[in-house]
Design a protein around this motif. Sequence first.
Motif, PDB file in Angstrom:
ATOM      1  N   ALA A   1     -22.727  20.732 -36.452  1.00  0.00           N
ATOM      2  CA  ALA A   1     -23.115  19.555 -35.675  1.00  0.00           C
ATOM      3  C   ALA A   1     -22.252  19.420 -34.423  1.00  0.00           C
ATOM      4  O   ALA A   1     -22.753  19.091 -33.331  1.00  0.00           O
ATOM      5  N   ALA A   2     -20.937  19.678 -34.589  1.00  0.00           N
ATOM      6  CA  ALA A   2     -20.037  19.584 -33.441  1.00  0.00           C
ATOM      7  C   ALA A   2     -20.377  20.637 -32.393  1.00  0.00           C
ATOM      8  O   ALA A   2     -20.370  20.364 -31.182  1.00  0.00           O
ATOM      9  N   GLU A   3     -20.675  21.866 -32.867  1.00  0.00           N
ATOM     10  CA  GLU A   3     -21.049  22.925 -31.934  1.00  0.00           C
ATOM     11  C   GLU A   3     -22.331  22.572 -31.196  1.00  0.00           C
ATOM     12  O   GLU A   3     -22.455  22.817 -29.980  1.00  0.00           O
ATOM     13  N   GLU A   4     -23.287  22.002 -31.925  1.00  0.00           N
ATOM     14  CA  GLU A   4     -24.543  21.621 -31.283  1.00  0.00           C
ATOM     15  C   GLU A   4     -24.307  20.528 -30.239  1.00  0.00           C
ATOM     16  O   GLU A   4     -24.935  20.534 -29.166  1.00  0.00           O
ATOM     17  N   GLU A   5     -23.397  19.605 -30.562  1.00  0.00           N
ATOM     18  CA  GLU A   5     -23.082  18.560 -29.595  1.00  0.00           C
ATOM     19  C   GLU A   5     -22.429  19.152 -28.341  1.00  0.00           C
ATOM     20  O   GLU A   5     -22.750  18.783 -27.210  1.00  0.00           O
ATOM     21  N   HIS A   6     -21.498  20.105 -28.561  1.00  0.00           N
ATOM     22  CA  HIS A   6     -20.853  20.758 -27.430  1.00  0.00           C
ATOM     23  C   HIS A   6     -21.885  21.474 -26.562  1.00  0.00           C
ATOM     24  O   HIS A   6     -21.853  21.386 -25.318  1.00  0.00           O
ATOM     25  N   LEU A   7     -22.791  22.186 -27.214  1.00  0.00           N
ATOM     26  CA  LEU A   7     -23.806  22.926 -26.466  1.00  0.00           C
ATOM     27  C   LEU A   7     -24.711  21.979 -25.686  1.00  0.00           C
ATOM     28  O   LEU A   7     -25.091  22.259 -24.539  1.00  0.00           O
ATOM     29  N   ALA A   8     -25.066  20.854 -26.326  1.00  0.00           N
ATOM     30  CA  ALA A   8     -25.913  19.881 -25.633  1.00  0.00           C
ATOM     31  C   ALA A   8     -25.215  19.355 -24.380  1.00  0.00           C
ATOM     32  O   ALA A   8     -25.838  19.190 -23.315  1.00  0.00           O
ATOM     33  N   ARG A   9     -23.920  19.094 -24.516  1.00  0.00           N
ATOM     34  CA  ARG A   9     -23.177  18.609 -23.355  1.00  0.00           C
ATOM     35  C   ARG A   9     -23.111  19.680 -22.263  1.00  0.00           C
ATOM     36  O   ARG A   9     -23.197  19.381 -21.068  1.00  0.00           O
ATOM     37  N   MET A  10     -22.950  20.952 -22.687  1.00  0.00           N
ATOM     38  CA  MET A  10     -22.871  22.021 -21.702  1.00  0.00           C
ATOM     39  C   MET A  10     -24.203  22.218 -20.984  1.00  0.00           C
ATOM     40  O   MET A  10     -24.244  22.506 -19.774  1.00  0.00           O
ATOM     41  N   TYR A  11     -25.307  22.071 -21.725  1.00  0.00           N
ATOM     42  CA  TYR A  11     -26.618  22.162 -21.071  1.00  0.00           C
ATOM     43  C   TYR A  11     -26.774  21.041 -20.045  1.00  0.00           C
ATOM     44  O   TYR A  11     -27.317  21.241 -18.952  1.00  0.00           O
ATOM     45  N   ALA A  12     -26.286  19.856 -20.413  1.00  0.00           N
ATOM     46  CA  ALA A  12     -26.346  18.736 -19.464  1.00  0.00           C
ATOM     47  C   ALA A  12     -25.504  19.047 -18.225  1.00  0.00           C
ATOM     48  O   ALA A  12     -25.912  18.768 -17.073  1.00  0.00           O
ATOM     49  N   ALA A  13     -24.318  19.647 -18.456  1.00  0.00           N
ATOM     50  CA  ALA A  13     -23.450  19.999 -17.333  1.00  0.00           C
ATOM     51  C   ALA A  13     -24.094  21.067 -16.461  1.00  0.00           C
ATOM     52  O   ALA A  13     -24.013  21.026 -15.219  1.00  0.00           O
ATOM     53  N   LEU A  14     -24.746  22.044 -17.090  1.00  0.00           N
ATOM     54  CA  LEU A  14     -25.418  23.110 -16.346  1.00  0.00           C
ATOM     55  C   LEU A  14     -26.529  22.543 -15.465  1.00  0.00           C
ATOM     56  O   LEU A  14     -26.681  22.914 -14.294  1.00  0.00           O
ATOM     57  N   SER A  15     -27.305  21.630 -16.053  1.00  0.00           N
ATOM     58  CA  SER A  15     -28.385  21.006 -15.294  1.00  0.00           C
ATOM     59  C   SER A  15     -27.834  20.231 -14.103  1.00  0.00           C
ATOM     60  O   SER A  15     -28.352  20.323 -12.969  1.00  0.00           O
ATOM     61  N   ALA A  16     -26.774  19.458 -14.343  1.00  0.00           N
ATOM     62  CA  ALA A  16     -26.171  18.676 -13.264  1.00  0.00           C
ATOM     63  C   ALA A  16     -25.577  19.589 -12.197  1.00  0.00           C
ATOM     64  O   ALA A  16     -25.619  19.290 -10.988  1.00  0.00           O
ATOM     65  N   THR A  17     -25.002  20.726 -12.633  1.00  0.00           N
ATOM     66  CA  THR A  17     -24.422  21.678 -11.683  1.00  0.00           C
ATOM     67  C   THR A  17     -25.508  22.262 -10.784  1.00  0.00           C
ATOM     68  O   THR A  17     -25.334  22.394  -9.559  1.00  0.00           O
ATOM     69  N   ASN A  18     -26.637  22.629 -11.380  1.00  0.00           N
ATOM     70  CA  ASN A  18     -27.738  23.189 -10.582  1.00  0.00           C
ATOM     71  C   ASN A  18     -28.230  22.173  -9.556  1.00  0.00           C
ATOM     72  O   ASN A  18     -28.542  22.521  -8.403  1.00  0.00           O
ATOM     73  N   GLU A  19     -28.293  20.921  -9.968  1.00  0.00           N
ATOM     74  CA  GLU A  19     -28.710  19.877  -9.029  1.00  0.00           C
ATOM     75  C   GLU A  19     -27.697  19.744  -7.896  1.00  0.00           C
ATOM     76  O   GLU A  19     -28.062  19.574  -6.717  1.00  0.00           O
ATOM     77  N   ALA A  20     -26.413  19.845  -8.232  1.00  0.00           N
ATOM     78  CA  ALA A  20     -25.365  19.740  -7.214  1.00  0.00           C
ATOM     79  C   ALA A  20     -25.468  20.882  -6.214  1.00  0.00           C
ATOM     80  O   ALA A  20     -25.266  20.698  -4.996  1.00  0.00           O
ATOM     81  N   ILE A  21     -25.787  22.072  -6.715  1.00  0.00           N
ATOM     82  CA  ILE A  21     -25.917  23.233  -5.827  1.00  0.00           C
ATOM     83  C   ILE A  21     -27.042  22.994  -4.811  1.00  0.00           C
ATOM     84  O   ILE A  21     -26.935  23.354  -3.626  1.00  0.00           O
ATOM     85  N   LEU A  22     -28.124  22.383  -5.260  1.00  0.00           N
ATOM     86  CA  LEU A  22     -29.257  22.102  -4.375  1.00  0.00           C
ATOM     87  C   LEU A  22     -28.911  21.049  -3.334  1.00  0.00           C
ATOM     88  O   LEU A  22     -29.389  21.094  -2.192  1.00  0.00           O
ATOM     89  N   ARG A  23     -28.062  20.113  -3.704  1.00  0.00           N
ATOM     90  CA  ARG A  23     -27.749  18.982  -2.822  1.00  0.00           C
ATOM     91  C   ARG A  23     -26.633  19.295  -1.837  1.00  0.00           C
ATOM     92  O   ARG A  23     -26.561  18.689  -0.745  1.00  0.00           O
ATOM     93  N   ALA A  24     -25.713  20.223  -2.215  1.00  0.00           N
ATOM     94  CA  ALA A  24     -24.509  20.433  -1.398  1.00  0.00           C
ATOM     95  C   ALA A  24     -24.864  20.986  -0.016  1.00  0.00           C
ATOM     96  O   ALA A  24     -25.719  21.873   0.114  1.00  0.00           O
ATOM     97  N   ARG A  25     -24.166  20.451   1.027  1.00  0.00           N
ATOM     98  CA  ARG A  25     -24.398  20.901   2.393  1.00  0.00           C
ATOM     99  C   ARG A  25     -23.243  21.764   2.917  1.00  0.00           C
ATOM    100  O   ARG A  25     -23.294  22.282   4.021  1.00  0.00           O
ATOM    101  N   SER A  26     -22.162  21.916   2.108  1.00  0.00           N
ATOM    102  CA  SER A  26     -21.023  22.751   2.517  1.00  0.00           C
ATOM    103  C   SER A  26     -20.321  23.269   1.255  1.00  0.00           C
ATOM    104  O   SER A  26     -20.537  22.767   0.141  1.00  0.00           O
ATOM    105  N   ARG A  27     -19.465  24.269   1.479  1.00  0.00           N
ATOM    106  CA  ARG A  27     -18.691  24.788   0.338  1.00  0.00           C
ATOM    107  C   ARG A  27     -17.843  23.692  -0.278  1.00  0.00           C
ATOM    108  O   ARG A  27     -17.791  23.536  -1.499  1.00  0.00           O
ATOM    109  N   ALA A  28     -17.162  22.916   0.526  1.00  0.00           N
ATOM    110  CA  ALA A  28     -16.280  21.867   0.012  1.00  0.00           C
ATOM    111  C   ALA A  28     -17.077  20.858  -0.803  1.00  0.00           C
ATOM    112  O   ALA A  28     -16.655  20.442  -1.900  1.00  0.00           O
ATOM    113  N   GLU A  29     -18.269  20.467  -0.253  1.00  0.00           N
ATOM    114  CA  GLU A  29     -19.078  19.505  -0.996  1.00  0.00           C
ATOM    115  C   GLU A  29     -19.610  20.142  -2.276  1.00  0.00           C
ATOM    116  O   GLU A  29     -19.687  19.480  -3.318  1.00  0.00           O
TER     117      GLU A  29
END
Length: 515
Positions: free
Chosen positions: A363-391
């Motif tokens: 259960a703990a591993e599944e929770e960790h994985l769920a959080r990582m999938y959420a982080a991956l999704s948010a990261t992909n969105e950030a990549i689309l939004r960023a206008r510079s390397r720093a951002e």
Amino acid sequence: MPTTLARTFAALSAINEAILYARSPDELYQKVCDAGFSSADFLAVAVFLVEPDGRRLCFAAGCGDDIARLRSLVITTEAGTPEGSGVGGEAFREQKLCVSNDYLNDPRSLAWREGAAQAHIGAAAALPLRCNGKSVGVLYVTRSEANSLSEQVVSLFERMSANISYALDNFARETAQQASERATRRLNRMFGAISATNEAILRAKTEQELYQLVCDAAVHGGKSLATIVLLREPGSHWLKAVAATGQNLELVTQARYSVDPENPYGRGISGEVFRTQKAIVEDDLARRTKGTPWEQANVNTGVAACVIAPLIRYGASVGVLQFFISRSWAKDEEIVALLLRMAENVSFAIQNFGREADKARIAAEEEHLARMYAALSATNEAILRARSRAELFDLVCEATAKGAKFTSATVALVDRHAELLRVVASYGPNANQVRNFKFSTSDRVPEGRGLTGTALRTGQPAVSNDVLADDRMAPWHASARRAGIASSAALPLFNGDRVEGVFLFNSPECGTFTP
């Protein structure tokens, strides 16, 4: 002759009185001899009892002038041998009175002729002693006058034999009844201990609590002298005491036990039980442990017997359960069976704990994985939004830390002139502390041999799932302890084929970074 008959009557009366007052077979034998000698004109009255192997009759009690000789007699129970052909051996085998009225001229006395002549034995008789229909010995009498044992005297002897045998039957019944009552009490205590064990299995919230409750139940409920749970230490061949109750625990629990047969401490009962997964019952520990590392501990504790049972989880031994008990308990099959049932119940319980632990881990591993999938999704969105390397770096660190609930997510880029990795973005509760961490790119200094330097040089992920126990992380142990960092992972950041930095993740939990 009337005088002899009268004295024999008196002896019978005195023996009957002795039977009434005797409180044990041993006391009975001596009282019978004393009464018989003091009331009749015998040279001696003695009791011979059969040895455990059933081959010899040995002197057990006696009174009279002929006792010294009788004490040294060798009487066997085997027919056809000189020592087994006398009145004693014959009376024992045939379970009937055997008389020799001319002892010195009787061929049956040949084995003892010389001593009998010096003692002036004229007549002798042996009265069979029976218990529950089985011969247990003889009552032996000697007289100085030959032909002095008339039919009437012999008849009184037969009554003596019957009365003494009747008394022995009563003692046997009383002993059996007492043994039965003791056995019942023991069994009741053990059933109570099993009941307490089963209750412990239901109540215990952890394995450690279960082990202690079981030890308490075996000692306080079952009256075991001491009960100890030994578990194999992870990554080791040693068994460690994790729970114990009873007498002399300090001496017993400090003893060393191994599961390695090549180690002297692994050649004892516990090591053998662990390896074979078969329980061992030992009713003579002093003999079993003589010359072993546990000899002195057993002498000091006075432990006489034990039952050692394996503790098994998913078919593999994880430890042993030691019950230290009395010899009588070790020889009681029902008691031993109940102790082994206790051990089986404990194994069943720890297997269930294992299942619960596996469920919690999954259960703990599944929770960790769920959080990582959420982080991956948010990261992909950030990549689309960023206008510079720093951002890009800022948005990705924020998305990852929030999504995966890391204490920090950090991007550090290479400064090749200074041989350092410089933090260019970090987000999370301990981000400010991480910004002050020193990360080197060189493996010549400790700060370069950690996760970040390793990931940079190898181009591969570097993981520590227990930061405070990882020597590679020594330069950051104090900071990690203050920041609440338990596990970390550093992944290389590529620009084409070239590694330009690392992405560092810090987690407040050990074991976060599974494959």
